[in-house]
Write an enzyme that holds these catalytic residues in place. Structure first.
Site, PDB file in Angstrom:
ATOM      1  N   LYS A  49      21.421  21.867  56.239  1.00 33.12           N
ATOM      2  CA  LYS A  49      20.856  22.076  57.469  1.00 33.12           C
ATOM      3  C   LYS A  49      21.618  20.906  58.161  1.00 33.12           C
ATOM      4  O   LYS A  49      21.963  19.888  57.962  1.00 33.12           O
ATOM      5  CB  LYS A  49      19.423  21.623  57.411  1.00 33.12           C
ATOM      6  CG  LYS A  49      18.584  21.717  58.670  1.00 33.12           C
ATOM      7  CD  LYS A  49      17.081  21.560  58.512  1.00 33.12           C
ATOM      8  CE  LYS A  49      16.515  21.609  59.873  1.00 33.12           C
ATOM      9  NZ  LYS A  49      14.908  21.446  59.740  1.00 33.12           N
TER      10      LYS A  49
ATOM     11  N   SER B 205      11.644  25.246  61.467  1.00 35.42           N
ATOM     12  CA  SER B 205      13.084  24.752  62.286  1.00 35.42           C
ATOM     13  C   SER B 205      14.095  25.232  61.475  1.00 35.42           C
ATOM     14  O   SER B 205      15.186  25.312  62.008  1.00 35.42           O
ATOM     15  CB  SER B 205      12.839  23.449  62.617  1.00 35.42           C
ATOM     16  OG  SER B 205      12.911  22.396  61.671  1.00 35.42           O
TER      17      SER B 205
ATOM     18  N   SER C 175       8.477  23.679  58.422  1.00 38.22           N
ATOM     19  CA  SER C 175       9.951  24.008  58.698  1.00 38.22           C
ATOM     20  C   SER C 175      10.549  24.457  57.483  1.00 38.22           C
ATOM     21  O   SER C 175      11.779  25.029  57.470  1.00 38.22           O
ATOM     22  CB  SER C 175      10.550  22.945  59.479  1.00 38.22           C
ATOM     23  OG  SER C 175      10.201  22.851  60.792  1.00 38.22           O
TER      24      SER C 175
END
Lengths: 93, 484
Positions: free
Chosen positions: B76, B151, B175
């Site tokens: 990420k 997210s 998330s």
């Protein structure tokens, strides 16, 4: 929540916002504050606030230098530097 | 190769069926061929990946390979990667080449893993649909008209389309678990403090926790083993032993006591999602698990408390982005205040600005007690609910999300309706507990996730419970047709 409140909060947060977006901030912040209002439906007078999920205490360490000086390395990504210093617009005449 | 799990790929590398370079090239080609539509990667680090793969092949040839040696991963874009752009999905950090590695990245590097690239995400991890990214929305591989969740939407979409065998994510209010549910993946959010937050760009420091997106619980166990542990550089990381998470995967779940919180099955839960959860419960019953209804009476306060704690901490954390030392700086600032205000006003997107505003207000003089302190007290009540529940049950199960994926654009104009898509995941972050989402069925060809919650540091139990389900079901093996 009114226009002047939004302007004051934006100033506190040093956040430039567009004049035309202010009505939307008024609506959104009003709605979010209405949402969190639900917290007041319970009495929490005797409840200890929770700062860390497992109530861990701050770990301490010996006061010794463990980091090496990497100023040049870190300043490579700065917007503007001179002689090892970060440059900003003039503050004092 | 791309339909294999980490465990299978590790076996293939070890036996010489393929090399890490071949494997890495295969994934890079898949990213080139498929990611145009999905937008799951912000940066593809192919040069670094191939160099790491070459190094891994040598390590394997020397017989010194560990479990993750030569396995490609997507990271990420919230984790700092030395020498590689780390944007956090924001214009503010579009020019930011991180000068150091996050501890999580260092752990993968030390394990000999390969980094394919950095994945797209909601800006500063604030969002539930991956639509707030400066780099554009990510699409759900199951149907590109739908969001992948957020997210960590890019990390989820990349693995769902098999553009990486597994990826990392972070979970502040859901998330990892919410996008895992929406993309048919196994998503693990460990206990708060289990994985170091050093070098992971902070959103809400008392809630943020790094975790994994994988095809199976077994893979999550392998990854967590590498990521977990005390880090002196993160003062909130916890000094708890890291067990071999794979060791207990095969324990049976006969007699396992499972709590079903009635508040998580109330109004607002999609009828079809509820049926898939029922099916999963029935599978567990066949395996010998026992179910009892429990109550988590303060559940309705979790979204309100979260939308004070998270914005308050975000407004504090994001004050470091001031246009002075790194990141975006506005053109021709006329004075220092103008430099701050315009750099931040131009560098941050709408949702980030909204949350900074809420947080700055909640922390401003005279309001601290009414908002932040009150929310921290509510957190205690929510955590107490779980502690009470865990006196009677081993794990808690619920739906991960109230509905399957929603359409791109559907909730854009209504932040509050977006906030409620995390209604079943937020309480876990407020309490700091470990949670997972496991694929458990489809509604109109869109995935549904089962959430499993365990007591503090019981990740091994979570993984075991998920693994047993994956031995008797095949939902987790399903791949969207065009990515097979």
């Amino acid at each position: 929540m009114e226009k002047k409140d939004i302007e004051q909060i934006a100033n506190l947060a040093r956040l430039g916002i567009n004049e035309k977006d202010i009505p939307e901030y008024v609506t959104n912040l009003t709605n979010i504050l209405a949402l969190v209002e639900e917290m007041n439906t319970v009495n929490t007078d005797d409840v200890t606030p929770m700062a860390h999920p497992t109530d861990a205490v701050q770990r301490l360490r010996e006061d010794v230098v463990t980091e090496t000086n990497q100023r040049e390395h870190f300043q490579k990504i700065a917007p503007q530097v001179e002689d090892g210093l970060y440059l900003v617009p003039q503050v004092i005449e | 190769m791309h339909t294999k799990t980490i465990a299978q790929l590790a076996a293939g590398l070890k036996s010489g069926e393929f090399s890490s370079v071949e494997l890495t090239e295969h994934y890079i080609n898949r990213i080139k061929n498929h990611d145009g539509e999905l937008n799951s990667y912000i940066t593809v680090s192919d040069d670094i990946a191939l160099a790491q793969a070459k190094q891994a092949d040598e390590t394997i040839a020397n017989g010194k390979a560990g479990l993750l040696t030569g396995i490609p991963f997507a990271q990420k874009d919230i984790f700092c990667t030395n020498g590689v752009k780390t944007s956090c999905g924001s214009k503010m950090l579009d020019n930011f080449i991180a000068p150091y590695d996050a501890t999580v990245i260092e752990s993968f590097n030390n394990a000999g893993a390969v980094m394919l690239g950095k994945t797209n995400m909601d800006e500063f991890a604030m969002g539930s649909s991956n639509e707030t990214s400066f780099y554009g929305p990510v699409k759900n591989p199951w149907d590109t008209e739908y969001v992948p969740g957020g997210s960590s939407g890019g990390s989820a979409a990349a693995v769902a389309a098999r553009l990486a065998p597994a990826s990392t994510g972070t979970d502040t209010g859901g998330s990892i678990r919410q996008p895992a549910a929406l993309c048919n993946l196994t998503g693990l959010k460990p206990s708060y403090g289990r994985v170091s937050r050093y070098g992971m760009i902070a959103f809400a420091s008392s809630l943020d926790q790094a975790g994994t997106f994988t095809q199976t619980a077994e893979d999550a166990a392998l990854m967590l083993g590498v990521m977990a542990g005390l880090d002196e550089k993160d003062s909130t990381s916890i000094d708890e032993p890291v067990p071999d998470y794979t060791a207990s995967l095969n324990q049976d779940v006969k007699g396992l006591k499972v709590g079903l919180p009635k508040e998580y099955f109330a109004d607002g839960l999609d009828v079809e999602v509820a049926k898939r959860i029922d099916d999963a419960i029935n599978e567990y019953k066949k395996l010998g698990a026992e179910f009892v209804e429990i109550s988590l009476p303060n559940t309705h306060l979790s979204v309100p408390a979260y939308y004070i704690v998270a914005p308050a901490e975000c407004s504090s954390n994001l004050s470091r982005f001031d246009g002075v030392r790194f990141g975006y700086r506005c053109e021709d600032p006329k004075d220092l205040e103008d430099l701050y205000k315009r750099s931040r006003g131009e560098g941050f997107g709408d949702e980030v600005k909204r949350r900074i505003m809420v947080g700055a207000y909640a922390l401003s003089s005279g309001y601290y007690d009414a908002y932040y302190l009150k929310a921290q007290k509510i957190r205690r009540l929510i955590a107490n609910d779980f502690s009470e529940a865990f006196k009677q049950v081993d794990v808690i199960m619920s739906p991960t999300t109230p509905t399957p994926a929603f359409k791109v654009g559907e909730k854009n104009d209504d932040p509050i309706s977006m906030y409620y898509s995390d209604i079943y995941t937020i309480a876990v972050n407020l309490a700091g507990l470990p949670g997972m989402s496991v694929p458990c069925g489809m509604v109109n060809n869109l995935p549904v996730g089962l959430q499993i919650i365990a007591p503090y540091f019981a990740e091994a139990k979570l993984l075991n419970v998920a693994h047993q389900y994956q031995q008797v079901t095949d939902w987790h093996q399903q791949i969207p047709e065009q990515y097979k």
